[in-house]
Design a protein around this motif. Structure first.
Motif, PDB file in Angstrom:
ATOM      1  N   LEU A  24       0.818  -1.219   0.000  1.00 44.28           N
ATOM      2  CA  LEU A  24       0.000   0.000   0.000  1.00 44.28           C
ATOM      3  C   LEU A  24       0.850   1.266   0.000  1.00 44.28           C
ATOM      4  O   LEU A  24       1.024   1.908  -1.026  1.00 44.28           O
ATOM      5  N   ILE A  40      -6.749   1.676  -9.973  1.00 52.43           N
ATOM      6  CA  ILE A  40      -7.995   0.919  -9.772  1.00 52.43           C
ATOM      7  C   ILE A  40      -8.389   0.198 -11.050  1.00 52.43           C
ATOM      8  O   ILE A  40      -8.725  -0.996 -11.030  1.00 52.43           O
ATOM      9  N   ILE A  55      -3.741  -7.412  -1.453  1.00 49.81           N
ATOM     10  CA  ILE A  55      -3.028  -6.322  -0.821  1.00 49.81           C
ATOM     11  C   ILE A  55      -2.155  -6.919   0.272  1.00 49.81           C
ATOM     12  O   ILE A  55      -2.640  -7.668   1.122  1.00 49.81           O
ATOM     13  N   LYS A  65      -8.764  -2.674   5.116  1.00 46.35           N
ATOM     14  CA  LYS A  65     -10.163  -2.739   4.684  1.00 46.35           C
ATOM     15  C   LYS A  65     -10.774  -1.341   4.552  1.00 46.35           C
ATOM     16  O   LYS A  65     -11.575  -1.090   3.648  1.00 46.35           O
ATOM     17  N   ILE A  68      -9.251   0.183   1.225  1.00 44.32           N
ATOM     18  CA  ILE A  68      -9.824  -0.441   0.032  1.00 44.32           C
ATOM     19  C   ILE A  68     -11.323  -0.169  -0.042  1.00 44.32           C
ATOM     20  O   ILE A  68     -11.891  -0.066  -1.137  1.00 44.32           O
ATOM     21  N   THR A  71     -12.800   2.491  -2.284  1.00 46.21           N
ATOM     22  CA  THR A  71     -12.736   2.259  -3.727  1.00 46.21           C
ATOM     23  C   THR A  71     -13.722   1.147  -4.084  1.00 46.21           C
ATOM     24  O   THR A  71     -14.255   0.473  -3.204  1.00 46.21           O
ATOM     25  N   LEU A  73     -12.836  -1.603  -5.298  1.00 40.61           N
ATOM     26  CA  LEU A  73     -12.047  -2.828  -5.322  1.00 40.61           C
ATOM     27  C   LEU A  73     -12.445  -3.799  -4.222  1.00 40.61           C
ATOM     28  O   LEU A  73     -12.848  -3.390  -3.135  1.00 40.61           O
ATOM     29  N   GLN A  74     -12.301  -5.068  -4.515  1.00 45.32           N
ATOM     30  CA  GLN A  74     -12.442  -6.137  -3.537  1.00 45.32           C
ATOM     31  C   GLN A  74     -11.249  -7.064  -3.706  1.00 45.32           C
ATOM     32  O   GLN A  74     -11.063  -7.660  -4.769  1.00 45.32           O
ATOM     33  N   CYS A  75     -10.442  -7.169  -2.649  1.00 40.30           N
ATOM     34  CA  CYS A  75      -9.217  -7.955  -2.744  1.00 40.30           C
ATOM     35  C   CYS A  75      -8.962  -8.733  -1.452  1.00 40.30           C
ATOM     36  O   CYS A  75      -9.231  -8.221  -0.361  1.00 40.30           O
ATOM     37  N   LEU A  77      -6.316 -10.107   1.398  1.00 37.61           N
ATOM     38  CA  LEU A  77      -5.250  -9.286   1.968  1.00 37.61           C
ATOM     39  C   LEU A  77      -4.351 -10.065   2.916  1.00 37.61           C
ATOM     40  O   LEU A  77      -4.729 -11.096   3.465  1.00 37.61           O
TER      41      LEU A  77
END
Length: 301
Positions: A24, A40, A55, A65, A68, A71, A73-75, A77
Motif C-alpha cells: 500500500l 484501480i 493487498i 479494509k 480499500i 474504492t 475494489l475487492q481484494c 489481503l
C-alpha cells in the motif's frame, strides 16, 4: 477432439493465472494517500482477466479494509506484514509473537521511553503514554519533525482516541491478559539507520526487525513476513509460486519480492530494494502499479 481442445485451453488459462501482491504505502497509494483511478482500473482489468490481486501491507487488516473500502475494489489481503492472511472472509494464516517475547520487547521499550503500537488479532493497541513519549522522541530527533507536514505532526502527536479497532493500554500485562489475544507486530517510531534500540532488540531470539519507512522499525515473529503472506495466498488459490508477482517499495516488502516469481520495485522505492527487484516500474505518483500490471501481467497474458 473438440472436448480435448477445450480441456487444453482451460488448462492453459489456469497455468497463466497469476497472483499479484501489492503493497500500500509508497506503492499503491500516492503521496496523498489515495489510490488513483488508473491503478484501480488496472487492478480491475487484471481481475477480469482471471488473476488474483491481493493487498500485502504493513498496515493492520482493519486499516487495509478501510482504505480499500473507499474504492470499488475487492481484494484478499495480508496485513501486519503478512502475519494475518485473509481471503473470502476466512483467516488463512496468523503468525504471532511469543507472549514472553512480547513482554521482553515491551520492557526494553518502556525502559527507553519509546512510543509504540501493538498490532493484534483484536485491533491496534496504543500505550496511553503515546503522546508524552512521542513529543519527547520528536524533541530528541528533530530530523524526523522536518519530514512531517503540520497535519502529519498533529496526527502523530495527538492522543489516540479509542474506537472499535483501536484501544489504549497502561501496561503490556493488561493486553496479554485479554482472552484470545495474539500480537503480530510492534510498530515503533525511530530514527533512520541501525540504532542502539535496533541492535538491542535484534539480540532477542525468535523475532525479525524490518522497516516500512525511514523513521520506524517493525518487529514480528521470525516467520512473520510478507513472503509468508504471498505463499499462503498462492497455496489457497492453487497458484504456483512462480506465477506470482510482487510490487513494493521498502524493506518490509523484500521477503515477498524474493519469494515471488516476478519482483517489481517502485521507482520511488529504496535504492537497495530496487537493486534486488527483477524490474522497476514508475513512481507511486505516476500510477506505477498500473504501469506494472499492464506491462508485465496483462501484456503477457
Amino acid at each position: 477432439m473438440y472436448i480435448s481442445n477445450t480441456k487444453l485451453i482451460i488448462r492453459e488459462i489456469r497455468i497463466m493465472k497469476k497472483l499479484i501482491a501489492i503493497d500500500l504505502d509508497g506503492t499503491l497509494l500516492s503521496s496523498n494517500l489515495d489510490i488513483s483511478a488508473e491503478n484501480i482500473q488496472a487492478i480491475q482489468h487484471a481481475q477480469k482477466a482471471g488473476h488474483i490481486v491481493m493487498i500485502c501491507s504493513g498496515r493492520a487488516p482493519e486499516d487495509i479494509k478501510v482504505v480499500i473500502g473507499q474504492t470499488p475494489l475487492q481484494c484478499p489481503l495480508a496485513g501486519s506484514n503478512g502475519t494475518m492472511v485473509v481471503a473470502d472472509g476466512k483467516l488463512l494464516s496468523q503468525i504471532s509473537i511469543n507472549k514472553d517475547t512480547v513482554k521482553s520487547i515491551a520492557s526494553i521499550l518502556d525502559e527507553k521511553k519509546y512510543p509504540f503500537k501493538l498490532y493484534t488479532n483484536q485491533g491496534i493497541f496504543v500505550a496511553s503514554s503515546w503522546t508524552d513519549r512521542m513529543n519527547v522522541f520528536l524533541d530528541e530527533n528533530p530530523e524526523v519533525s522536518k519530514h512531517l507536514t503540520s497535519k502529519e505532526y498533529k496526527m502523530v502527536t495527538e492522543q489516540p482516541k479509542e474506537t472499535d479497532t483501536l484501544k489504549l493500554f497502561d501496561h503490556i500485562d493488561h493486553v496479554l491478559k485479554l482472552e484470545g489475544i495474539a500480537i503480530q507486530k510492534f510498530f515503533i517510531p525511530t530514527i533512520s539507520g541501525k540504532t542502539e534500540l535496533t541492535s538491542t532488540i535484534e539480540e532477542i531470539d525468535g523475532i525479525s526487525v524490518t522497516t516500512s519507512g525511514p523513521f520506524n522499525i517493525e518487529i514480528m515473529d521470525t516467520n512473520g513476513h510478507k513472503g509468508n503472506g504471498i505463499r499462503v495466498m498462492a497455496e489457497y488459490f492453487n497458484i504456483p509460486i512462480e506465477n506470482t508477482v510482487a510490487i513494493g517499495d521498502n524493506f518490509n516488502d523484500v521477503p515477498m519480492l524474493k519469494t515471488a516469481g516476478l519482483s517489481i520495485a517502485m521507482e520511488n522505492g529504496d535504492p537497495a530494494v530496487k537493486e534486488i527487484a527483477d524490474v522497476v516500474t514508475l513512481t507511486n505518483n505516476e500510477h506505477g502499479v498500473a504501469h506494472a500490471i499492464e506491462k508485465y501481467v496483462l501484456a503477457n497474458s
